[in-house]
Design an enzyme around this catalytic site. Structure first.
Site, PDB file in Angstrom:
ATOM      1  N   CYS A  54       0.844  -1.198   0.000  1.00 16.16           N
ATOM      2  CA  CYS A  54       0.000   0.000   0.000  1.00 16.16           C
ATOM      3  C   CYS A  54       0.878   1.245   0.000  1.00 16.16           C
ATOM      4  O   CYS A  54       2.104   1.178   0.055  1.00 16.16           O
ATOM      5  CB  CYS A  54      -0.922   0.017   1.205  1.00 16.16           C
ATOM      6  SG  CYS A  54      -0.049   0.127   2.784  1.00 16.16           S
ATOM      7  N   CYS A 110       3.455   1.802   2.699  1.00 12.61           N
ATOM      8  CA  CYS A 110       4.711   1.068   2.479  1.00 12.61           C
ATOM      9  C   CYS A 110       5.685   1.927   1.671  1.00 12.61           C
ATOM     10  O   CYS A 110       6.882   1.963   1.953  1.00 12.61           O
ATOM     11  CB  CYS A 110       4.453  -0.235   1.722  1.00 12.61           C
ATOM     12  SG  CYS A 110       3.333  -1.390   2.530  1.00 12.61           S
ATOM     13  N   CYS A 139      19.614 -22.838   5.317  1.00 12.18           N
ATOM     14  CA  CYS A 139      19.530 -21.945   6.476  1.00 12.18           C
ATOM     15  C   CYS A 139      20.528 -20.797   6.328  1.00 12.18           C
ATOM     16  O   CYS A 139      21.283 -20.726   5.363  1.00 12.18           O
ATOM     17  CB  CYS A 139      19.817 -22.708   7.767  1.00 12.18           C
ATOM     18  SG  CYS A 139      21.494 -23.391   7.806  1.00 12.18           S
ATOM     19  N   CYS A 168      24.197 -21.552   5.754  1.00 18.01           N
ATOM     20  CA  CYS A 168      24.540 -21.866   4.356  1.00 18.01           C
ATOM     21  C   CYS A 168      24.854 -20.587   3.590  1.00 18.01           C
ATOM     22  O   CYS A 168      25.800 -20.532   2.792  1.00 18.01           O
ATOM     23  CB  CYS A 168      23.382 -22.587   3.669  1.00 18.01           C
ATOM     24  SG  CYS A 168      22.893 -24.145   4.420  1.00 18.01           S
ATOM     25  N   ASP A 188      10.509  23.212 -34.719  1.00 14.62           N
ATOM     26  CA  ASP A 188      11.616  23.430 -35.639  1.00 14.62           C
ATOM     27  C   ASP A 188      11.118  23.074 -37.042  1.00 14.62           C
ATOM     28  O   ASP A 188      10.228  22.231 -37.196  1.00 14.62           O
ATOM     29  CB  ASP A 188      12.789  22.530 -35.238  1.00 14.62           C
ATOM     30  CG  ASP A 188      13.903  22.550 -36.268  1.00 14.62           C
ATOM     31  OD1 ASP A 188      14.397  23.629 -36.582  1.00 14.62           O
ATOM     32  OD2 ASP A 188      14.231  21.457 -36.771  1.00 14.62           O
ATOM     33  N   ASP A 192      14.654  18.003 -33.967  1.00 17.22           N
ATOM     34  CA  ASP A 192      15.311  16.736 -34.309  1.00 17.22           C
ATOM     35  C   ASP A 192      16.818  16.831 -34.421  1.00 17.22           C
ATOM     36  O   ASP A 192      17.498  15.816 -34.455  1.00 17.22           O
ATOM     37  CB  ASP A 192      14.755  16.192 -35.628  1.00 17.22           C
ATOM     38  CG  ASP A 192      15.316  16.948 -36.823  1.00 17.22           C
ATOM     39  OD1 ASP A 192      15.396  18.196 -36.753  1.00 17.22           O
ATOM     40  OD2 ASP A 192      15.672  16.299 -37.822  1.00 17.22           O
ATOM     41  N   ASP A 245      19.030  21.599 -31.991  1.00 18.14           N
ATOM     42  CA  ASP A 245      17.774  21.721 -31.255  1.00 18.14           C
ATOM     43  C   ASP A 245      17.917  21.303 -29.796  1.00 18.14           C
ATOM     44  O   ASP A 245      17.005  21.538 -29.003  1.00 18.14           O
ATOM     45  CB  ASP A 245      16.684  20.856 -31.906  1.00 18.14           C
ATOM     46  CG  ASP A 245      16.281  21.368 -33.278  1.00 18.14           C
ATOM     47  OD1 ASP A 245      16.285  22.594 -33.468  1.00 18.14           O
ATOM     48  OD2 ASP A 245      15.978  20.542 -34.156  1.00 18.14           O
TER      49      ASP A 245
END
Length: 826
Positions: free
Chosen positions: A24, A27, A93, A96, A513, A712, A716
């Site tokens: 939610c 959190c 565990c 490990c 442009d 482009d 620019d």
């Protein structure tokens, strides 16, 4: 996606981390606060829908400390994709984990190693090779295998979410089966005439309570255990979340029922009753809501999944004198790749053999296949049509256009809009405030309520806890962003920054442009009118033969036009350039002279027969040339940068959206004015140098308001950065695209009104979601507290509160998913 990246200002570093366990909006706030407390972090933005955190710092970020902060807040971080990932089998565990980490850190070249028992993954930083890492893990007594990156990470995430959905479905079905008897035993006595007497005569009410206790206990602590495992620790950390509300509410009803069942003497007379059905139904309905939510959240990222599915799995590559099918991951730049009819192109490249048409709709949004000949670029993920061809790979893996698109969409989906700031401020205090309201509700009913006051107090306090839904508030913005940006990608509109979604809708003026944006960006022969007695092919071939000796853009446009008409250029001799006038040469025994009207006058030729044409060309902003053959005026010629076919319709669409349209260009005033008149552009800023575009944008913004700029070229880039929102034509330069907030992959100006319309639709959708989420809580929390009881005798059962809470999140997600059907105006 979780490797550090340096921002464009060069002074800060951003690290993206996936996060597990958030449910939610509270959190989100909790994780953000935990991250911001880590030294070196200047900002942290967490997205509930994408389950990712973007952390920004001024220097190198300490990933282990960030992970530890997230885990201390009660959440998890899966292994990152920016490092070597290994799947480790055999760990059982924590010891490990320590054993594997020590083995990995002992390998030369390893700078850090982190092992996760839950995911059974090891993440290793450094320069050690994978074989050495696997061998070290084997020596420690475990098995390991490499885990892929990029697409594999997304598949892993999808698999994890699918597994989560399956677990929710399993838990919901189990809870439903266990809850139904409880619901029938308790509520049946109120709803079905004679049911109370039937239960009393058959098993007895006390035994009925015992049975309800057993079934409810199973519901709460088997399928419902998830709420307590997360909600109670969050409560103990004084950081309650949505799980805390569910845990406290259901346990309150369950605990009261336990006392009524096994120690009724502890309760005041008249208050002995059980609410097992409330506790069980609350958990069951909220599990249903979570299940529906998980399904809907999966659909919000469907656009990314579709893009990922476009990536080819194999490629046919020429190697060792033959052609072999290889995994696409093994293709390298420079490889020659063969593509047969109907196949998907595996990587980016340049055509070397053959011809075909390629469907590039997945990249550009344009449905018409594009012709491909030797030298043409091809894009990975696009679909070959009928022809077969071979191409040289120029970009592979994460460097392909499709991979970059996926990356841009993911980044945009993970961003947080300015509109989210209000939500964050509210949700930070929402859950604690709800718990305070629930406590006050309990006290007020206990002191002032009718008999049995304790029962009324409990039921209404539980209803307040359950009705509150920060989930809807937390999902309102990010889900709409995910769906909106995904739909934009399908239309060839890439929002590189999520903020552009919000800012673009406020634009009052669109500055464009000219070259490469309104026009094709390259000169082309637009007009060739002949004098009587001359034939087009012969004249164009002779003129092009002469101009072929020149590198001037106008000359190249004429030569390209002759090539497009498949004309053979004759040989020439005695080529001469007449400075300031034109050129001349001998072509197959004929004298050909080309130049402006003053050159024709010098030659003693009258251009009056073309006066009307010259006037029309001037009105269109074109400068005419004339050609003479053997002393006779043969033709009038115009070369110009042609307007893109989609430009006029795009300008009309922008006007329909109520926007002012301005053209900014370095062209002279006369040419710019002619183009603006032809297209219906509202204002023109002409004869502007690159640095003048920034000043022009500032002036236009002060005059009109919020401004979007479309360009482009390299020149620019400053203007794109200066504008409130910069939109780059995807066929333009990389610098322009990197500077822009939005990229129009098709190169068509129609993408601009599409992007603005999508922005308006997405922000409108977000506002609908936020209105629902806030109005829902504002309206129903007081109802749950019992404010309607004195006047109307209305109380809200916790069962109905749970249903309404589940519905609120599903409604918000369903509303966001409507954006998948967005269609731009035609």
């Amino acid at each position: 996606m979780n490797a550090p990246t340096r921002n464009s200002n060069g002074n800060s570093v951003t690290l993206t981390l996936p996060i597990e366990g958030m449910t939610c909006a509270s959190c989100v706030g909790r994780v953000e606060r935990a991250l911001k407390e880590v030294p070196g972090v200047s900002d942290a933005v967490v997205n509930l829908a994408t389950e990712r955190a973007a952390i920004t710092g001024k220097a190198a970020l300490d990933r282990p400390r960030l992970v530890a902060a997230i885990e201390n807040a009660g959440y998890g971080v899966p292994a990152p994709s920016g490092a070597v990932e290994l799947s480790v089998r055999g760990m059982t565990c924590a010891s490990c984990v320590g054993r594997v980490e020590r083995a990995l850190r002992a390998v030369p070249g390893v700078s850090d190693a982190a092992v996760n028992l839950a995911t059974e993954r090891a993440t290793v930083q450094g320069s050690a090779d994978t074989a050495s890492l696997i061998a070290a893990i084997a020596d420690a007594g475990y098995e390991a295998a490499p885990v892929g990156q990029g697409q594999a990470e997304r598949q892993s995430t999808d698999q994890r979410k699918d597994a989560e959905e399956r677990a929710l479905r399993r838990d919901f079905i189990l809870a439903l089966v266990l809850t139904l008897p409880v619901f029938l035993l308790e509520m049946g006595t109120h709803l079905i005439p004679g049911m109370h007497a039937l239960i009393d005569r058959s098993i007895g009410m006390q035994n009925s309570w015992y049975l309800q206790f057993a079934l409810t206990t199973l519901v709460l602590f088997v399928p419902g255990i998830r709420f307590y495992e997360k909600g109670l620790p969050a409560l103990w950390r004084r950081a309650p979340d949505m799980n805390s509300l569910v845990a406290v509410g259901s346990l309150a009803a369950y605990g009261y029922s336990l006392v009524a069942t096994f120690a009724p003497a502890l309760l005041p007379p008249g208050t002995i009753n059980v609410y097992y059905e409330a506790a069980a139904v609350i958990v069951t309905l909220i599990l249903l809501g979570r299940l529906l939510e998980a399904r809907a959240k999966g659909r919000t990222s469907e656009a990314i999944r579709r893009l990922v599915r476009l990536q080819a799995k194999t490629a046919r590559v020429r190697r060792d004198g033959g052609s072999v099918d290889v995994p696409v991951e093994t293709v390298t730049t420079g490889d020659i790749v063969e593509v047969r009819p109907g196949e998907r192109i595996p990587v980016d490249g340049q055509l070397t053999e053959g011809e075909s048409y390629v469907d590039e709709a997945m990249i550009t949004g344009e449905p018409v296949p594009v012709a491909k000949t030797p030298g043409s670029p091809v894009t990975g993920g696009t679909v070959n049509q009928k022809g077969a061809f071979a191409f040289r790979a120029t970009a592979v893996g994460g460097d392909t256009v499709l991979s970059q698109i996926i990356r841009m969409v993911e980044e945009a989906q993970g961003s947080k809009l300015p509109i989210q700031a209000l939500v964050d401020r509210v949700t930070m205090w929402f859950v604690p405030a709800v718990m305070v309201v629930a406590a006050l509700t309990f006290l007020v009913w206990l002191v002032l309520g009718p008999s049995p006051a304790l029962s009324f107090a409990l039921v209404n306090a539980v209803a307040v806890l359950i009705i509150a839904c920060p989930c809807a508030m937390g999902l309102a913005t990010p889900t709409s962003i995910m769906v909106g940006t995904g739909r934009g990608a399908e239309l060839g509109v890439l929002f590189r920054k999520g903020e552009a979604l919000q800012l673009l809708k406020d634009a009052r003026v669109v500055a464009l442009d000219k070259t490469g944006t309104l026009t094709e960006g390259r000169p082309a022969l637009t007009d060739l009118e002949l004098a009587p007695g001359f034939e087009r092919g012969a004249v164009l071939a002779r003129v092009a033969a002469v101009e072929d000796k020149s590198e001037h853009p106008i000359a190249r446009a004429i030569v390209d036009a002759a090539a497009a008409e498949q004309l053979t250029l004759p040989a020439i001799s005695e080529f001469t350039s007449v400075t300031g006038f034109g050129v001349r040469a001998m072509v197959v025994g004929q004298r050909v002279e080309i130049g402006a009207d003053r050159y024709m006058s010098q030659l003693g030729l009258d251009v009056a027969p073309f006066a009307a044409t010259a006037e029309r060309l001037a009105a269109e902003g074109k400068s005419p040339l004339y050609a003479a053959i053997d002393g006779r005026l043969a033709a009038i010629i115009a070369v110009a940068d042609p307007i893109k076919p989609a430009t006029p319709a795009a300008i009309r669409a922008l006007h329909d959206l109520g926007l002012k349209v301005v053209m900014i260009t370095g062209d002279n005033v006369r040419t710019a004015g002619a183009i603006a008149t032809r297209l219906g552009i509202d204002d023109v800023v002409a004869e502007v140098l690159p640095d003048g575009k920034v000043e022009a944008i500032r002036r236009l913004r002060s005059e009109y308001g919020k401004l979007a700029f479309v360009g482009d070229g390299i020149n620019d880039a400053p203007a794109l950065a200066e504008a409130d929102v910069g939109l780059a034509i995807g066929t333009g330069t990389d610098i322009a695209i990197e500077t822009a907030d939005v990229v129009l992959m098709s190169g068509s100006l129609q993408g601009v009104p599409n992007a603005i319309a999508l922005s308006k639709a997405t922000i409108g959708n977000i506002r609908q979601n936020l209105f629902w989420a806030f109005a829902y809580n504002v309206a129903l929390i007081p109802v749950a507290a019992g404010v309607l009881y004195p006047a109307f005798g209305i109380l809200l059962s916790p069962v109905f509160a749970a249903g309404a809470m589940a519905l609120s999140s599903v409604f918000v997600l369903g509303n966001a998913l409507r954006l998948r059907r967005f269609q731009p105006a035609t």
